[in-house]
Design a protein around this motif. Sequence first.
Motif, PDB file in Angstrom:
ATOM      1  N   TRP A  28       2.043   1.656   7.739  1.00  0.00           N
ATOM      2  CA  TRP A  28       2.488   1.001   6.558  1.00  0.00           C
ATOM      3  C   TRP A  28       1.418   0.775   5.577  1.00  0.00           C
ATOM      4  CZ3 TRP A  28       0.892  -3.224   3.837  1.00  0.00           C
ATOM      5  CH2 TRP A  28       1.648  -3.938   2.871  1.00  0.00           C
ATOM      6  N   CYS A  29       0.176   0.621   6.057  1.00  0.00           N
ATOM      7  CA  CYS A  29      -0.858   0.930   4.932  1.00  0.00           C
ATOM      8  C   CYS A  29      -0.930   1.862   4.015  1.00  0.00           C
ATOM      9  CB  CYS A  29      -2.121   0.521   5.705  1.00  0.00           C
ATOM     10  SG  CYS A  29      -2.416  -1.209   6.412  1.00  0.00           S
ATOM     11  N   VAL A  30      -0.684   3.189   4.613  1.00  0.00           N
ATOM     12  CA  VAL A  30      -0.544   4.360   3.979  1.00  0.00           C
ATOM     13  C   VAL A  30       0.440   4.391   2.955  1.00  0.00           C
ATOM     14  CG1 VAL A  30      -0.193   6.938   4.142  1.00  0.00           C
ATOM     15  CG2 VAL A  30      -1.580   5.718   5.867  1.00  0.00           C
ATOM     16  N   ALA A  31       1.766   3.695   3.309  1.00  0.00           N
ATOM     17  CA  ALA A  31       2.897   3.733   2.382  1.00  0.00           C
ATOM     18  C   ALA A  31       2.600   2.768   1.302  1.00  0.00           C
ATOM     19  CB  ALA A  31       3.983   3.517   3.047  1.00  0.00           C
ATOM     20  N   PHE A  32       1.851   1.869   1.562  1.00  0.00           N
ATOM     21  CA  PHE A  32       1.460   0.860   0.663  1.00  0.00           C
ATOM     22  C   PHE A  32       0.480   1.338  -0.470  1.00  0.00           C
ATOM     23  CE2 PHE A  32      -1.831  -2.462  -0.759  1.00  0.00           C
ATOM     24  CZ  PHE A  32      -0.901  -3.340  -1.345  1.00  0.00           C
ATOM     25  N   SER A  33      -0.474   2.217   0.128  1.00  0.00           N
ATOM     26  CA  SER A  33      -1.505   2.795  -0.822  1.00  0.00           C
ATOM     27  C   SER A  33      -0.784   3.762  -1.843  1.00  0.00           C
ATOM     28  CB  SER A  33      -2.623   3.441   0.091  1.00  0.00           C
ATOM     29  OG  SER A  33      -1.966   4.558   0.838  1.00  0.00           O
ATOM     30  N   ARG A  34       0.526   4.455  -1.292  1.00  0.00           N
ATOM     31  CA  ARG A  34       1.067   5.344  -2.301  1.00  0.00           C
ATOM     32  C   ARG A  34       1.829   4.654  -3.377  1.00  0.00           C
ATOM     33  NH1 ARG A  34       3.642   7.789   2.457  1.00  0.00           N
ATOM     34  NH2 ARG A  34       2.092   9.355   3.339  1.00  0.00           N
ATOM     35  N   GLU A  35       1.882   3.311  -3.034  1.00  0.00           N
ATOM     36  CA  GLU A  35       2.984   2.460  -4.278  1.00  0.00           C
ATOM     37  C   GLU A  35       2.202   1.521  -4.860  1.00  0.00           C
ATOM     38  OE1 GLU A  35       5.899   3.627  -4.895  1.00  0.00           O
ATOM     39  OE2 GLU A  35       6.191   5.196  -3.507  1.00  0.00           O
ATOM     40  N   ASP A  36       0.787   1.372  -4.630  1.00  0.00           N
ATOM     41  CA  ASP A  36       0.235   0.179  -4.882  1.00  0.00           C
ATOM     42  C   ASP A  36       0.216  -0.401  -6.238  1.00  0.00           C
ATOM     43  OD1 ASP A  36      -1.691   1.872  -6.034  1.00  0.00           O
ATOM     44  OD2 ASP A  36      -3.131   1.887  -4.479  1.00  0.00           O
ATOM     45  N   GLN A  37       0.530   0.852  -7.285  1.00  0.00           N
ATOM     46  CA  GLN A  37       0.346   0.483  -8.539  1.00  0.00           C
ATOM     47  C   GLN A  37       1.770   0.020  -9.128  1.00  0.00           C
ATOM     48  OE1 GLN A  37      -2.488   0.985 -10.640  1.00  0.00           O
ATOM     49  NE2 GLN A  37      -3.019   1.226  -8.458  1.00  0.00           N
ATOM     50  N   LYS A  38       2.683  -0.202  -8.198  1.00  0.00           N
ATOM     51  CA  LYS A  38       4.002  -0.599  -8.424  1.00  0.00           C
ATOM     52  C   LYS A  38       4.403  -1.990  -7.988  1.00  0.00           C
ATOM     53  CE  LYS A  38       5.611   4.085  -8.375  1.00  0.00           C
ATOM     54  NZ  LYS A  38       6.765   4.914  -7.583  1.00  0.00           N
ATOM     55  N   PHE A  39       3.363  -2.590  -7.242  1.00  0.00           N
ATOM     56  CA  PHE A  39       3.709  -4.142  -6.710  1.00  0.00           C
ATOM     57  C   PHE A  39       3.530  -4.976  -7.775  1.00  0.00           C
ATOM     58  CE2 PHE A  39       3.358  -1.514  -2.694  1.00  0.00           C
ATOM     59  CZ  PHE A  39       3.838  -2.519  -1.796  1.00  0.00           C
ATOM     60  N   GLU A  40       4.210  -5.980  -7.690  1.00  0.00           N
ATOM     61  CA  GLU A  40       4.287  -7.327  -8.268  1.00  0.00           C
ATOM     62  C   GLU A  40       3.506  -8.259  -7.922  1.00  0.00           C
ATOM     63  OE1 GLU A  40       8.323  -8.505  -9.217  1.00  0.00           O
ATOM     64  OE2 GLU A  40       8.760  -6.349 -10.153  1.00  0.00           O
ATOM     65  N   PRO A  41       2.923  -9.249  -8.566  1.00  0.00           N
ATOM     66  CA  PRO A  41       2.213 -10.122  -8.146  1.00  0.00           C
ATOM     67  C   PRO A  41       2.648 -11.058  -6.770  1.00  0.00           C
ATOM     68  CG  PRO A  41       2.207 -10.460 -10.466  1.00  0.00           C
ATOM     69  CD  PRO A  41       3.272  -9.616  -9.938  1.00  0.00           C
ATOM     70  N   GLN A  42       3.765 -11.383  -6.800  1.00  0.00           N
ATOM     71  CA  GLN A  42       4.216 -12.046  -5.570  1.00  0.00           C
ATOM     72  C   GLN A  42       4.177 -11.253  -4.475  1.00  0.00           C
ATOM     73  OE1 GLN A  42       6.186 -11.359  -8.171  1.00  0.00           O
ATOM     74  NE2 GLN A  42       8.402 -10.720  -7.682  1.00  0.00           N
ATOM     75  N   HIS A  43       4.444  -9.833  -4.649  1.00  0.00           N
ATOM     76  CA  HIS A  43       4.398  -9.044  -3.505  1.00  0.00           C
ATOM     77  C   HIS A  43       2.939  -8.897  -2.773  1.00  0.00           C
ATOM     78  CE1 HIS A  43       8.098  -7.120  -5.597  1.00  0.00           C
ATOM     79  NE2 HIS A  43       8.583  -7.924  -4.627  1.00  0.00           N
ATOM     80  N   LEU A  44       1.916  -8.726  -3.588  1.00  0.00           N
ATOM     81  CA  LEU A  44       0.483  -8.918  -3.333  1.00  0.00           C
ATOM     82  C   LEU A  44       0.280  -9.854  -2.463  1.00  0.00           C
ATOM     83  CD1 LEU A  44      -1.108  -7.219  -6.217  1.00  0.00           C
ATOM     84  CD2 LEU A  44      -0.354  -5.958  -4.234  1.00  0.00           C
TER      85      LEU A  44
END
Length: 240
Positions: A28-44
């Motif tokens: 999950w963390c690897v997948a998150f790191s690939r998409e980190d620039q697309k996360f909105e505030p509430q998701h973080l």
Amino acid sequence: FMPQELAVSLWSLAKLDAILPASFIEAWCVAFSREDQKFEPQHLGMVAWAFGHWHASPPSVFWDAWTRAFVKLGDIALSPQTVSNCLWALGRLEYHPDSRVTAKLLQSFHDTVQEMTAQELANAFFGLAQIGQNPGPENFMLWTESVEKKLNVLNGHELANCIWALGKLHLRPSDEFLAKWYERYYSQASEFTAKHLALTLWALANLEIPLEPDFQKSWCASFVKLADSLPHDYLPMAVW
């Protein structure tokens, strides 16, 4: 998975108290790191809350990606819930964030503290105290004013966290705040666990706040009933 799906999935698993294997967390963390620039505030806020709820610090690949995503938010406004979720999670995990993250969270705390719910106020200040981050005079004033207005809905856990955070940060509130805190304590004393009682007494002692006679009686009566359930590492707090 899209960023929203990654965030909602992890949050849901945490909400359900699911026990996940380390291999899942790593993937999950690897997948998150690939998409980190697309996360909105509430998701973080949601993913930070999830790891905080599990009380399990994620691998460094997560924190690196989370920090990048958070810094990239720039001037985007955060909701009160997101600010509270992030601060609570950082405190629960005792993770000291990048100075840029801290600066944005403190500014966002200032901007949203008056809109926070009672639970959000308690959680946010608990987080600040856990990482040893003084909120500054203005934020402290805004927080105490906001909590005063909502003390009548704070439960035992939140009351204990609020007074503990003040003690941890060596921030003494006004006499008016303390009078209202005591009043709420008396109505919620039956909700206090042995741990809450120890944290509360430690905080009041650390702030050198004289104990009201009625509080002493109530605290002692509650402690006698619950002493057997007090974790050993909290006993020094109760006798300090």
